[in-house]
Design a protein around this motif. Structure first.
Motif, short mmCIF file in Angstrom:
data_model
loop_
_atom_site.label_atom_id
_atom_site.label_comp_id
_atom_site.label_asym_id
_atom_site.label_seq_id
_atom_site.Cartn_x
_atom_site.Cartn_y
_atom_site.Cartn_z
N THR A 1 59.89 37.23 54.41
CA THR A 1 61.20 37.05 55.03
C THR A 1 61.06 36.59 56.47
O THR A 1 60.06 36.82 57.13
CB THR A 1 62.01 38.35 54.98
N TYR A 2 62.12 35.91 56.95
CA TYR A 2 62.16 35.46 58.34
C TYR A 2 63.57 35.59 58.88
O TYR A 2 64.53 35.72 58.13
CB TYR A 2 61.65 34.02 58.47
N HIS A 3 63.68 35.55 60.19
CA HIS A 3 64.97 35.69 60.87
C HIS A 3 65.42 34.31 61.30
O HIS A 3 64.68 33.59 61.96
CB HIS A 3 64.80 36.61 62.09
N ASP A 4 66.64 33.89 60.93
CA ASP A 4 67.13 32.55 61.29
C ASP A 4 68.04 32.56 62.51
O ASP A 4 68.70 31.59 62.80
CB ASP A 4 67.83 31.90 60.10
N GLY A 5 68.07 33.64 63.23
CA GLY A 5 68.90 33.75 64.43
C GLY A 5 70.09 34.66 64.22
O GLY A 5 70.55 35.32 65.14
N ILE A 6 70.62 34.67 63.01
CA ILE A 6 71.78 35.50 62.69
C ILE A 6 71.46 36.50 61.60
O ILE A 6 71.81 37.66 61.68
CB ILE A 6 72.97 34.61 62.23
N ARG A 7 70.78 36.03 60.56
CA ARG A 7 70.51 36.85 59.40
C ARG A 7 69.04 36.78 59.02
O ARG A 7 68.32 35.91 59.47
CB ARG A 7 71.33 36.34 58.21
N LEU A 8 68.62 37.68 58.15
CA LEU A 8 67.30 37.61 57.56
C LEU A 8 67.39 36.77 56.29
O LEU A 8 68.39 36.83 55.57
CB LEU A 8 66.78 39.01 57.23
N VAL A 9 66.36 35.97 56.02
CA VAL A 9 66.37 35.05 54.89
C VAL A 9 65.08 35.21 54.10
O VAL A 9 64.00 35.35 54.67
CB VAL A 9 66.50 33.59 55.37
N CYS A 10 65.18 35.15 52.77
CA CYS A 10 64.02 35.17 51.89
C CYS A 10 63.78 33.75 51.39
O CYS A 10 64.63 33.19 50.71
CB CYS A 10 64.25 36.11 50.72
N PRO A 11 62.62 33.15 51.70
CA PRO A 11 62.37 31.78 51.25
C PRO A 11 62.08 31.69 49.74
O PRO A 11 62.19 30.62 49.16
CB PRO A 11 61.14 31.37 52.06
#
Length: 110
Positions: A14-24
Motif C-alpha cells: 500500500t501507498y499514500h496518495d496524499g489523501i487516502r491509502l491505496v492498494c496497487p
C-alpha cells in the motif's frame, strides 16, 4: 515508510496518495485509520436519506404489490421492528404476521 495492509486483499504494498491509502494490487482506497469493520457496516437509508437501524419503525411511501400474490400493501402502512440485511431487498420485517423483504427506497422513517 510502511503503511497498514489493505483491508480487502491484505497486501503490504500500500501507498499514500496524499489523501487516502491505496492498494496497487486490488485498487482499493480507504482513509488512514479506517478499519475493515467500518467499511463492512451496512449503510441503509430510507427514501429521504435518513439512516435506518435494526428495530426502527418505518412507513411505506407507495402502494406495493406482493410478488406471487394478489395482495397489495397500501401506502401509509406502518412497519415496526425492521431488520437490516444485505442484498437488493435490504429490509426484513413482518406485515400482518407475514414475513416480507422490502427495499429501503420505498419507506421513510417514522
Amino acid at each position: 515508510m510502511s503503511y497498514s495492509a489493505c483491508p480487502q486483499c491484505r497486501s503490504d504494498l500500500t501507498y499514500h496518495d496524499g489523501i487516502r491509502l491505496v492498494c496497487p494490487e486490488c485498487g482499493h482506497e480507504w482513509q488512514e485509520g479506517q478499519t475493515a469493520a467500518d467499511e463492512d457496516a451496512v449503510a441503509v437509508k430510507d427514501a429521504n436519506g435518513t439512516p435506518l437501524a435494526d428495530g426502527d419503525t418505518v412507513v411505506l411511501i407507495k402502494d406495493l404489490k406482493v410478488k406471487g400474490s394478489s395482495m397489495v400493501i397500501k401506502q401509509g402502512t406502518k412497519v415496526k421492528g425492521i431488520r437490516l440485511q444485505e442484498g437488493d431487498h435490504n429490509l426484513s420485517c413482518k406485515i400482518d404476521g407475514t414475513p416480507m423483504n422490502l427495499k429501503s427506497e420505498f419507506v421513510k422513517k417514522a
